[in-house]
Write a protein that holds these residues in place. Structure first.
Motif, PDB file in Angstrom:
ATOM      1  N   ALA A 231      38.136  45.534  33.820  1.00  0.00           N
ATOM      2  CA  ALA A 231      39.497  45.518  33.286  1.00  0.00           C
ATOM      3  C   ALA A 231      39.976  44.097  33.031  1.00  0.00           C
ATOM      4  CB  ALA A 231      40.439  46.234  34.252  1.00  0.00           C
ATOM      5  N   ASP A 232      39.606  43.183  33.925  1.00  0.00           N
ATOM      6  CA  ASP A 232      40.005  41.782  33.725  1.00  0.00           C
ATOM      7  C   ASP A 232      39.328  41.176  32.495  1.00  0.00           C
ATOM      8  OD1 ASP A 232      41.843  41.506  35.780  1.00  0.00           O
ATOM      9  OD2 ASP A 232      40.342  40.935  37.260  1.00  0.00           O
ATOM     10  N   VAL A 233      38.036  41.430  32.354  1.00  0.00           N
ATOM     11  CA  VAL A 233      37.314  40.856  31.209  1.00  0.00           C
ATOM     12  C   VAL A 233      37.850  41.408  29.896  1.00  0.00           C
ATOM     13  CG1 VAL A 233      35.080  40.736  30.053  1.00  0.00           C
ATOM     14  CG2 VAL A 233      35.214  40.405  32.529  1.00  0.00           C
ATOM     15  N   LEU A 234      38.099  42.701  29.848  1.00  0.00           N
ATOM     16  CA  LEU A 234      38.506  43.346  28.601  1.00  0.00           C
ATOM     17  C   LEU A 234      40.013  43.315  28.373  1.00  0.00           C
ATOM     18  CD1 LEU A 234      36.185  46.504  28.678  1.00  0.00           C
ATOM     19  CD2 LEU A 234      35.840  44.381  27.406  1.00  0.00           C
ATOM     20  N   GLY A 235      40.762  42.810  29.346  1.00  0.00           N
ATOM     21  CA  GLY A 235      42.214  42.826  29.203  1.00  0.00           C
ATOM     22  C   GLY A 235      42.765  44.232  29.129  1.00  0.00           C
ATOM     23  N   ALA A 236      42.149  45.139  29.892  1.00  0.00           N
ATOM     24  CA  ALA A 236      42.461  46.558  29.806  1.00  0.00           C
ATOM     25  C   ALA A 236      43.468  46.984  30.869  1.00  0.00           C
ATOM     26  CB  ALA A 236      41.183  47.385  29.960  1.00  0.00           C
ATOM     27  N   GLY A 237      44.088  48.114  30.629  1.00  0.00           N
ATOM     28  CA  GLY A 237      44.847  48.816  31.646  1.00  0.00           C
ATOM     29  C   GLY A 237      44.005  49.936  32.219  1.00  0.00           C
ATOM     30  N   VAL A 238      44.310  50.349  33.451  1.00  0.00           N
ATOM     31  CA  VAL A 238      43.533  51.400  34.116  1.00  0.00           C
ATOM     32  C   VAL A 238      44.457  52.539  34.528  1.00  0.00           C
ATOM     33  CG1 VAL A 238      41.974  51.986  36.006  1.00  0.00           C
ATOM     34  CG2 VAL A 238      41.900  49.685  34.997  1.00  0.00           C
ATOM     35  N   ALA A 239      44.208  53.705  33.967  1.00  0.00           N
ATOM     36  CA  ALA A 239      44.893  54.934  34.378  1.00  0.00           C
ATOM     37  C   ALA A 239      43.975  55.716  35.312  1.00  0.00           C
ATOM     38  CB  ALA A 239      45.252  55.774  33.159  1.00  0.00           C
ATOM     39  N   LYS A 240      44.592  56.544  36.160  1.00  0.00           N
ATOM     40  CA  LYS A 240      43.819  57.247  37.180  1.00  0.00           C
ATOM     41  C   LYS A 240      44.043  58.758  37.084  1.00  0.00           C
ATOM     42  CE  LYS A 240      45.808  54.803  40.506  1.00  0.00           C
ATOM     43  NZ  LYS A 240      46.109  54.167  41.816  1.00  0.00           N
ATOM     44  N   ALA A 241      42.947  59.505  36.962  1.00  0.00           N
ATOM     45  CA  ALA A 241      43.034  60.954  37.138  1.00  0.00           C
ATOM     46  C   ALA A 241      43.449  61.231  38.575  1.00  0.00           C
ATOM     47  CB  ALA A 241      41.687  61.604  36.819  1.00  0.00           C
ATOM     48  N   LEU A 242      44.018  62.393  38.818  1.00  0.00           N
ATOM     49  CA  LEU A 242      44.661  62.625  40.112  1.00  0.00           C
ATOM     50  C   LEU A 242      43.683  62.538  41.284  1.00  0.00           C
ATOM     51  CD1 LEU A 242      47.489  62.941  41.004  1.00  0.00           C
ATOM     52  CD2 LEU A 242      47.312  65.410  40.739  1.00  0.00           C
ATOM     53  N   LEU A 243      42.450  63.026  41.101  1.00  0.00           N
ATOM     54  CA  LEU A 243      41.462  62.910  42.176  1.00  0.00           C
ATOM     55  C   LEU A 243      40.979  61.478  42.344  1.00  0.00           C
ATOM     56  CD1 LEU A 243      39.351  66.162  41.713  1.00  0.00           C
ATOM     57  CD2 LEU A 243      40.832  65.595  43.645  1.00  0.00           C
ATOM     58  N   GLY A 244      41.281  60.617  41.388  1.00  0.00           N
ATOM     59  CA  GLY A 244      40.936  59.207  41.500  1.00  0.00           C
ATOM     60  C   GLY A 244      42.128  58.328  41.823  1.00  0.00           C
ATOM     61  N   LYS A 245      43.198  58.915  42.301  1.00  0.00           N
ATOM     62  CA  LYS A 245      44.419  58.156  42.583  1.00  0.00           C
ATOM     63  C   LYS A 245      44.184  57.022  43.565  1.00  0.00           C
ATOM     64  CE  LYS A 245      49.164  58.690  44.323  1.00  0.00           C
ATOM     65  NZ  LYS A 245      49.807  57.849  43.286  1.00  0.00           N
ATOM     66  N   ASP A 246      43.260  57.201  44.508  1.00  0.00           N
ATOM     67  CA  ASP A 246      43.028  56.171  45.527  1.00  0.00           C
ATOM     68  C   ASP A 246      41.866  55.237  45.174  1.00  0.00           C
ATOM     69  OD1 ASP A 246      40.988  57.990  45.853  1.00  0.00           O
ATOM     70  OD2 ASP A 246      41.246  58.256  48.010  1.00  0.00           O
ATOM     71  N   VAL A 247      41.374  55.289  43.935  1.00  0.00           N
ATOM     72  CA  VAL A 247      40.255  54.416  43.553  1.00  0.00           C
ATOM     73  C   VAL A 247      40.699  52.964  43.499  1.00  0.00           C
ATOM     74  CG1 VAL A 247      38.706  53.790  41.645  1.00  0.00           C
ATOM     75  CG2 VAL A 247      38.914  56.185  42.354  1.00  0.00           C
ATOM     76  N   LEU A 248      41.843  52.705  42.872  1.00  0.00           N
ATOM     77  CA  LEU A 248      42.384  51.343  42.773  1.00  0.00           C
ATOM     78  C   LEU A 248      43.800  51.325  43.321  1.00  0.00           C
ATOM     79  CD1 LEU A 248      41.329  50.068  39.223  1.00  0.00           C
ATOM     80  CD2 LEU A 248      40.411  49.329  41.414  1.00  0.00           C
ATOM     81  N   PRO A 249      44.194  50.224  43.950  1.00  0.00           N
ATOM     82  CA  PRO A 249      45.567  50.136  44.472  1.00  0.00           C
ATOM     83  C   PRO A 249      46.584  50.000  43.354  1.00  0.00           C
ATOM     84  CG  PRO A 249      44.399  48.075  44.846  1.00  0.00           C
ATOM     85  CD  PRO A 249      43.388  49.050  44.320  1.00  0.00           C
ATOM     86  N   ASP A 250      47.773  50.506  43.623  1.00  0.00           N
ATOM     87  CA  ASP A 250      48.834  50.468  42.622  1.00  0.00           C
ATOM     88  C   ASP A 250      49.570  49.136  42.581  1.00  0.00           C
ATOM     89  OD1 ASP A 250      48.728  53.122  41.446  1.00  0.00           O
ATOM     90  OD2 ASP A 250      49.299  53.863  43.419  1.00  0.00           O
ATOM     91  N   ASP A 251      49.222  48.212  43.473  1.00  0.00           N
ATOM     92  CA  ASP A 251      49.860  46.900  43.370  1.00  0.00           C
ATOM     93  C   ASP A 251      49.098  45.960  42.443  1.00  0.00           C
ATOM     94  OD1 ASP A 251      47.735  46.578  45.103  1.00  0.00           O
ATOM     95  OD2 ASP A 251      48.958  45.997  46.830  1.00  0.00           O
ATOM     96  N   LEU A 252      47.994  46.430  41.840  1.00  0.00           N
ATOM     97  CA  LEU A 252      47.379  45.675  40.751  1.00  0.00           C
ATOM     98  C   LEU A 252      48.252  45.854  39.505  1.00  0.00           C
ATOM     99  CD1 LEU A 252      43.611  46.591  41.265  1.00  0.00           C
ATOM    100  CD2 LEU A 252      44.706  44.398  41.744  1.00  0.00           C
ATOM    101  N   PRO A 253      48.639  44.784  38.847  1.00  0.00           N
ATOM    102  CA  PRO A 253      49.653  44.895  37.794  1.00  0.00           C
ATOM    103  C   PRO A 253      49.217  45.663  36.558  1.00  0.00           C
ATOM    104  CG  PRO A 253      48.726  42.674  37.855  1.00  0.00           C
ATOM    105  CD  PRO A 253      48.216  43.391  39.071  1.00  0.00           C
ATOM    106  N   PHE A 254      47.914  45.841  36.370  1.00  0.00           N
ATOM    107  CA  PHE A 254      47.416  46.539  35.183  1.00  0.00           C
ATOM    108  C   PHE A 254      47.056  47.990  35.467  1.00  0.00           C
ATOM    109  CE2 PHE A 254      44.001  44.263  37.298  1.00  0.00           C
ATOM    110  CZ  PHE A 254      43.060  45.260  37.509  1.00  0.00           C
ATOM    111  N   VAL A 255      47.269  48.461  36.691  1.00  0.00           N
ATOM    112  CA  VAL A 255      46.997  49.859  37.044  1.00  0.00           C
ATOM    113  C   VAL A 255      48.231  50.679  36.690  1.00  0.00           C
ATOM    114  CG1 VAL A 255      46.576  51.470  38.929  1.00  0.00           C
ATOM    115  CG2 VAL A 255      45.309  49.315  38.817  1.00  0.00           C
ATOM    116  N   THR A 256      48.079  51.588  35.749  1.00  0.00           N
ATOM    117  CA  THR A 256      49.226  52.315  35.202  1.00  0.00           C
ATOM    118  C   THR A 256      49.545  53.591  35.971  1.00  0.00           C
ATOM    119  OG1 THR A 256      47.810  53.497  33.613  1.00  0.00           O
ATOM    120  CG2 THR A 256      48.798  51.406  32.892  1.00  0.00           C
TER     121      THR A 256
END
Length: 597
Positions: A231-256
């Motif tokens: 995500a950092d390299v591509l300048g991307a945002g990351v959305a999470k399917a509900l079963l993947g809600k805990d994959v990335l923390p929500d305090d990362l600014p690009f996690v939608t």
């Protein structure tokens, strides 16, 4: 004295590292139950109040431990009761082994009491591996294949053992015709990486994108670091399917945040506006929340080739382990020099969380259910495990719980069945007895099975080094999700006879079991109540009276759509005026200053 078949079953479970079996006794498994006693309760027999809860507890244990969950039930009715939990495992791709009894072999086919055709019954739910053991020589291979298949296919499997066989002496398979031996228990899965040519093709697609979106599911859990790097390299945002809600923390600014009907507006906007999509470990089915067909070039990574390329027209499909595949992909990636897309995503995320706080603080009668989860999110320990039930509780879990640190969370993602939050929490406590578990559940699910399972928590809490198992009940005396579905999908008013629930004090019930128990009837009491149960040295129930008319408005709904939906049920709905007022007050928060993007 030679081992009986029941003794051998438990010995083999121990060799597979099984520490507990979630079960309920019955004469169809009496031979195995007596073996538990002879084996000094190793593995431990964890007695639920109902076989369905045993299956859910095994699913919860498997979800949060990464190991195989094991459940056990008697023949006939006990086996039938397991089915809902096993279907939950099947649809969420969770490894569970079910061991069930059967009537004595001499009675089979004789319409005997509690005789059910278990092979037909389990044929679908345990389609990956289902076996009836009729001679002891089958056992090593049957048990081992059940475990290896559950682990490999990430699915439930089932072993049927007739009751009379369980007490017979165990005889191992011989080196003889039509005898099937087995090997030492254990399985180390291979690391699958796609071919270099396919990695290169995927990199070409991703590098060409100027507005990249990433969608992660539970299959990306072991690849969180790599997803963040991509995500950092591509300048991307990351959305999470509900079963993947805990994959990335929500305090990362690009996690939608979450995506879909229970998702966030930044995730909706991310998919609406992107030109490139990378899907990692997700089988999210709702294509209407993905980019329009033809809008985005897409790459998908999944370990299961049977599930790949079926949700969005993907250009490159990489069948492989998420972590290893992303590691192979990273050196080939080069993102856009213009970071305007990433900056827009981060502004949208910041604005969204501001909006969520304002919506949670909107006055309601008596407590805004959004605020229940928001106040938890402000206080939650960073090593907690959170389970959510289906229904309106899932809305507030999906949107308002901010994942931070090592927080884990799950729910019945695909079957979306009522009732798993409390047994999931019990399974989680056996997986991680040193971590607090928090179940967010509605009063409908609590009346369905959660109250009974408080007895299970009370019985086993002294086995957990951290005894905090907190059950938060959203008490609104309404089967709320179905009420809103009636309104939104059919334009029909609430039908009291089907939707209203009898009132009961969940706190009083829990207090009688020795729980820390608090009733909350005003928003000012909510924060201190969370502080108290989170600081308790025992299980707790937080019984929060909340407003059933706070609408779970989808992220793509405009103000006018929300207003129209409310007006559609004004005629005949018993709470029509309050319903409209709450919907308008809630939706207005998105129009207040501070909303960006």
């Amino acid at each position: 004295m030679a081992d009986s078949v029941g003794d051998y079953v438990l010995r083999r479970l121990r060799e597979w590292g099984v520490e507990q079996v979630f079960a309920y006794p019955g004469d169809g498994i009496n031979g195995i139950v007596s073996s538990f006693g002879a084996a000094d309760d190793r593995p431990r027999f964890i007695q639920s109040r109902h076989e369905e809860m045993s299956a859910f507890e095994a699913v919860g244990y498997a979800k949060f431990s990464g190991k195989v969950g094991v459940c056990m039930a008697t023949s006939g009715p006990g086996a039938i009761h397991l089915l809902n939990g096993l279907y939950d495992a099947k649809l969420d791709h969770v490894p569970v082994v079910a061991i069930v009894g059967q009537t004595e072999r001499s009675a089979m086919g004789g319409s005997y009491q509690q005789e059910v055709d278990l092979q037909s019954l389990f044929k679908d739910v345990a389609s990956e591996y289902l076996v009836e053991v009729n001679v002891s020589e089958q056992l090593p291979n049957a048990i081992d294949r059940a475990f290896r298949t559950a682990m490999t296919r990430r699915a439930p499997t089932a072993i049927i053992i007739p009751s009379d066989l369980q007490t017979q002496p165990y005889s191992p398979p011989q080196h003889a015709f039509k005898q099937v031996p087995s090997s030492e228990p254990g399985l180390v899965a291979p690391t699958l990486v796609p071919a270099e040519a396919e990695i290169a093709r995927a990199a070409e697609v991703l590098n060409a994108g100027e507005k990249v979106a990433i969608l992660v599911g539970q299959g990306a859990r072991t690849a969180a670091t790599e997803v963040e790097q991509v995500a950092d390299v591509l300048g991307a945002g990351v959305a999470k399917a509900l079963l993947g809600k805990d994959v990335l923390p929500d305090d990362l600014p690009f996690v939608t945040g979450s995506i879909g009907l229970l998702g966030t507006r930044p995730s909706y906007e991310l998919m609406r506006d992107c030109d490139t999509l990378l899907i990692v470990g997700s089988n999210f089915p709702y294509t209407q929340f993905m980019p329009e067909f033809g809008q985005a070039r897409a790459v998908q990574i999944d370990i299961d080739g049977t599930l790949i390329g079926m949700r969005y027209p993907t250009e490159v499909n990489l069948v492989g382990d998420a972590k290893a595949t992303l590691q192979a992909l990273l050196p080939r990636l080069s993102g856009p020099t213009d970071r305007a897309w990433r900056e827009t995503i981060e502004e949208n995320v910041t604005g969204w969380w501001d909006t969520m706080q304002r919506e949670a603080m909107v006055d309601a009668d008596p407590v805004n259910p959004m605020r229940i989860v928001w106040e938890l999110s402000e206080r939650i320990p960073h090593h907690a495990i959170v389970t959510s039930d289906s229904g309106s509780a899932a809305n507030w879990y999906a949107r308002h719980l901010r994942i931070r640190g090592d927080i884990r969370g799950s729910l019945s993602g695909t079957l979306a069945t009522m009732g798993p939050a409390v047994p999931y929490a019990i399974g989680a406590k056996f997986a991680h007895p040193d971590r607090p578990a928090i179940a967010i559940t509605g009063d409908g699910a609590m009346q369905m099975n959660g109250m009974a399972e408080l007895l299970t928590i009370a019985r086993y809490a002294d086995r957990w080094s951290d005894r905090r198992c907190i059950i938060c009940v959203l008490h609104n005396n309404d089967l709320n999700q179905v009420t809103w579905e009636l309104r939104a999908m059919g334009g029909a008013p609430k039908f009291e006879e089907s939707q209203s629930l009898p009132d009961v004090s969940y706190a009083d019930f829990a207090r009688g079991l020795g729980f820390e128990a608090i009733t909350v009837r005003s928003p000012d009491e909510l924060g201190p109540a969370w502080d108290r149960v989170l600081a308790a040295d025992r299980p707790a129930v937080l019984d929060v009276y909340c407003d059933p008319e706070v609408p779970p408005i989808p992220p793509h709904a405009t103000f006018e759509q929300a207003k129209s939906a409310a007006q559609a049920v004004l005629k005949g709905d018993p709470d029509a005026f309050h319903l409209v007022a709450q919907g308008i007050k809630t939706k207005l928060q998105e129009a207040l200053p501070g909303r960006k993007g």
